[in-house]
Design a protein around this motif. Sequence first.
Motif, PDB file in Angstrom:
ATOM      1  N   ILE A 134       0.838  -1.207   0.000  1.00 31.21           N
ATOM      2  CA  ILE A 134       0.000   0.000   0.000  1.00 31.21           C
ATOM      3  C   ILE A 134       0.871   1.254   0.000  1.00 31.21           C
ATOM      4  N   ALA A 135       1.924   1.260   0.829  1.00 30.96           N
ATOM      5  CA  ALA A 135       2.815   2.424   0.888  1.00 30.96           C
ATOM      6  C   ALA A 135       3.465   2.682  -0.468  1.00 30.96           C
ATOM      7  N   GLY A 136       3.876   1.606  -1.152  1.00 29.21           N
ATOM      8  CA  GLY A 136       4.501   1.759  -2.466  1.00 29.21           C
ATOM      9  C   GLY A 136       3.543   2.323  -3.503  1.00 29.21           C
ATOM     10  N   ILE A 137       2.304   1.827  -3.511  1.00 26.53           N
ATOM     11  CA  ILE A 137       1.309   2.318  -4.477  1.00 26.53           C
ATOM     12  C   ILE A 137       0.980   3.785  -4.212  1.00 26.53           C
ATOM     13  N   GLN A 138       0.851   4.144  -2.938  1.00 31.26           N
ATOM     14  CA  GLN A 138       0.546   5.540  -2.604  1.00 31.26           C
ATOM     15  C   GLN A 138       1.663   6.474  -3.061  1.00 31.26           C
ATOM     16  N   SER A 139       2.903   6.045  -2.908  1.00 32.21           N
ATOM     17  CA  SER A 139       4.033   6.865  -3.369  1.00 32.21           C
ATOM     18  C   SER A 139       3.969   7.058  -4.881  1.00 32.21           C
ATOM     19  N   GLN A 140       3.645   5.984  -5.610  1.00 31.11           N
ATOM     20  CA  GLN A 140       3.527   6.094  -7.069  1.00 31.11           C
ATOM     21  C   GLN A 140       2.380   7.023  -7.464  1.00 31.11           C
ATOM     22  N   LEU A 141       1.263   6.945  -6.738  1.00 24.71           N
ATOM     23  CA  LEU A 141       0.125   7.816  -7.038  1.00 24.71           C
ATOM     24  C   LEU A 141       0.477   9.287  -6.828  1.00 24.71           C
ATOM     25  N   LEU A 142       1.182   9.573  -5.741  1.00 26.11           N
ATOM     26  CA  LEU A 142       1.578  10.962  -5.485  1.00 26.11           C
ATOM     27  C   LEU A 142       2.466  11.489  -6.605  1.00 26.11           C
ATOM     28  N   ARG A 143       3.408  10.649  -7.052  1.00 22.06           N
ATOM     29  CA  ARG A 143       4.285  11.073  -8.151  1.00 22.06           C
ATOM     30  C   ARG A 143       3.476  11.292  -9.425  1.00 22.06           C
ATOM     31  N   ALA A 144       2.506  10.399  -9.666  1.00 19.97           N
ATOM     32  CA  ALA A 144       1.689  10.522 -10.876  1.00 19.97           C
ATOM     33  C   ALA A 144       0.859  11.802 -10.858  1.00 19.97           C
ATOM     34  N   TYR A 145       0.275  12.120  -9.712  1.00 18.47           N
ATOM     35  CA  TYR A 145      -0.540  13.331  -9.606  1.00 18.47           C
ATOM     36  C   TYR A 145       0.295  14.606  -9.715  1.00 18.47           C
ATOM     37  N   SER A 146       1.569  14.527  -9.331  1.00 16.16           N
ATOM     38  CA  SER A 146       2.401  15.734  -9.314  1.00 16.16           C
ATOM     39  C   SER A 146       3.001  16.062 -10.678  1.00 16.16           C
ATOM     40  N   GLN A 147       2.784  15.211 -11.679  1.00 15.77           N
ATOM     41  CA  GLN A 147       3.288  15.492 -13.023  1.00 15.77           C
ATOM     42  C   GLN A 147       2.571  16.704 -13.622  1.00 15.77           C
ATOM     43  N   ALA A 148       3.273  17.424 -14.491  1.00 17.19           N
ATOM     44  CA  ALA A 148       2.667  18.586 -15.150  1.00 17.19           C
ATOM     45  C   ALA A 148       1.421  18.172 -15.931  1.00 17.19           C
ATOM     46  N   LYS A 149       1.500  17.011 -16.600  1.00 17.62           N
ATOM     47  CA  LYS A 149       0.346  16.454 -17.317  1.00 17.62           C
ATOM     48  C   LYS A 149       0.102  15.037 -16.809  1.00 17.62           C
ATOM     49  N   PRO A 150      -0.721  14.890 -15.761  1.00 14.39           N
ATOM     50  CA  PRO A 150      -0.949  13.558 -15.190  1.00 14.39           C
ATOM     51  C   PRO A 150      -1.503  12.582 -16.223  1.00 14.39           C
ATOM     52  N   ALA A 166      -5.047   2.920 -13.120  1.00 11.62           N
ATOM     53  CA  ALA A 166      -4.496   1.598 -12.808  1.00 11.62           C
ATOM     54  C   ALA A 166      -3.969   1.548 -11.375  1.00 11.62           C
ATOM     55  N   LEU A 167      -3.292   2.619 -10.955  1.00 12.92           N
ATOM     56  CA  LEU A 167      -2.763   2.666  -9.593  1.00 12.92           C
ATOM     57  C   LEU A 167      -3.892   2.718  -8.564  1.00 12.92           C
ATOM     58  N   GLU A 168      -4.948   3.479  -8.860  1.00 15.94           N
ATOM     59  CA  GLU A 168      -6.074   3.558  -7.929  1.00 15.94           C
ATOM     60  C   GLU A 168      -6.764   2.200  -7.791  1.00 15.94           C
ATOM     61  N   GLU A 169      -6.842   1.458  -8.895  1.00 14.46           N
ATOM     62  CA  GLU A 169      -7.426   0.117  -8.837  1.00 14.46           C
ATOM     63  C   GLU A 169      -6.541  -0.820  -8.012  1.00 14.46           C
ATOM     64  N   ALA A 170      -5.213  -0.702  -8.205  1.00 13.96           N
ATOM     65  CA  ALA A 170      -4.280  -1.529  -7.426  1.00 13.96           C
ATOM     66  C   ALA A 170      -4.373  -1.193  -5.941  1.00 13.96           C
ATOM     67  N   LEU A 171      -4.522   0.101  -5.630  1.00 13.49           N
ATOM     68  CA  LEU A 171      -4.650   0.528  -4.236  1.00 13.49           C
ATOM     69  C   LEU A 171      -5.940  -0.017  -3.626  1.00 13.49           C
ATOM     70  N   LYS A 172      -7.009   0.001  -4.411  1.00 11.59           N
ATOM     71  CA  LYS A 172      -8.291  -0.521  -3.925  1.00 11.59           C
ATOM     72  C   LYS A 172      -8.179  -2.003  -3.585  1.00 11.59           C
ATOM     73  N   ARG A 173      -7.529  -2.784  -4.463  1.00  9.42           N
ATOM     74  CA  ARG A 173      -7.381  -4.224  -4.216  1.00  9.42           C
ATOM     75  C   ARG A 173      -6.510  -4.483  -2.985  1.00  9.42           C
ATOM     76  N   ALA A 174      -5.404  -3.723  -2.867  1.00  7.87           N
ATOM     77  CA  ALA A 174      -4.515  -3.900  -1.714  1.00  7.87           C
ATOM     78  C   ALA A 174      -5.237  -3.540  -0.418  1.00  7.87           C
TER      79      ALA A 174
END
Length: 502
Positions: free
Chosen positions: A66-82, A89-97
């Motif tokens: 869960i910690a790893g997926i959340q870190s990836q999501l934060l990086r994805a959201y912080s991109q200039a063009k998410p 895909a990451l949100e779905e993985a977080l939901k399953r975890a």
Amino acid sequence: YEFYIDLLMELHEREPGKGHDLGAFEASERARARSLLELLTEARIDVTAGIAPELKERERAVHARIAGIQSQLLRAYSQAKPNSAEIAALEEALKRADEERVQIELEIRRKHPRYAALQYPAPIGVREIQGRLDEQTALLEYVLGPENAFLFVVTREGFQAIRLGATAEIRERVEKLRAAIAQGPLRTAYGNYVVNARRLYQQLVQPAEKWLAGKRSLIIVPDGSLYYLPFEVLLTTGELMPEDPRRLPYLVRTYAVSYVPSASVWAGLSRPELRRPEKTLLAYADAVYGEAGPESAVGRAFSSAFGELKKLPPLPFSRREVQGIAALYSREEVTLHLGAEAREENVKGESLDRYRFVHFAAHGLLNENAPQYSGLVLTLPSALRDAREDGVLQVYEVFNLKLNAELVVLSACETGLGKQLRGEGLIGLTRAFFYAGAEAVLVSLWKVADVSTAELMVRFYRHLKAGRGKAEALRQARLELLEQGRFVHPFYWAPFVLVGKS
């Protein structure tokens, strides 16, 4: 949890009204509950005994995922063009975890209820908090994340989640304000105090002002360095700097303030009294201090918190302090342990649950680097012929005390701070007293002055005796000291904060 709160607040700002702000608040409460588990572990209380290794490993693995997926999501959201596909895909993985985490948690609850009660305490919800608050009280819960700070405002009427800005700036200003106060009534420090006290009010409280209209009491849930900030010293307006510090618009003029480690802890303190204590005051003061051997508990605490410091100064005014408080009550209501009798054996051997107030006018060590060494330094063995204890009442020992006290007062604490003000030492000591049965703990945030402390404490207890609540009694005692003129500087009237039920 810090990443998760940051992520949920990001989602709340993108999708307001979807409940992400409520999720962030609950995550903050879960994080604070975890810190208690870590404290219990450090205090040598084994809560994991008997749990199957396979179940523990599954729990650890899903938390790491869960910690790893959340870190990836934060990086994805912080991109200039998410990248919306990547985020989905990451949100779905977080939901399953998270679903897997819930299943493991249920299995642990079923098989190991004692461990589950500590590992997964059910955080209190916003609606329940609102139901417990009166119309004149607001709860302000702060989160200092790695980069961003947030504030949750809970009143009987509503709930708000607010982004406050950069954590680094808040932390820096807290340290500057504390440094200015620590210099005492020096004119050279006065300007620094005023500037930082005003700016911190603007950063921490002003964003919530519209929801505080008509409120008279604040319950502060601090985080990190905010544990060492007495909000009462903040300045509520930006007027020109007056020559007389008594004219400054201190927050204490407007609000009675109390502090709690979490909203859930606050709710847990609002319990019906099992039985009314038979006596009023139990106090320990003027302990005898000698050399602390390096292998003793106090020696270890010193080496962690104070470097080479080996000897504690006596506290002669502490005797006068508790005698002045005791004079407010009849002799049969009071028990005093003074001088060499202010010893650890007389704490553990006393029927503590018979007393309404338990007062320690003794040195305290709030150790940030090693919270398990935090504690109260009573008469040391070198001053006794028949010592059976090491003279330090430490966190893990406080957990084993049995109290029924409305209030525990720690009136001469010194803070042995690490490089960062994180709050672990203060959390450890206060929560240990809560666990032992205290409703509130009054503790100081810096090394206090003997004479002003004695006067403040007598005034505080006088207001308690008159029937005022603990937070309001402290507020009135502070205002009296402030207006009197002799102890006008915040160094004298502001070191003590009330943690717990007000």
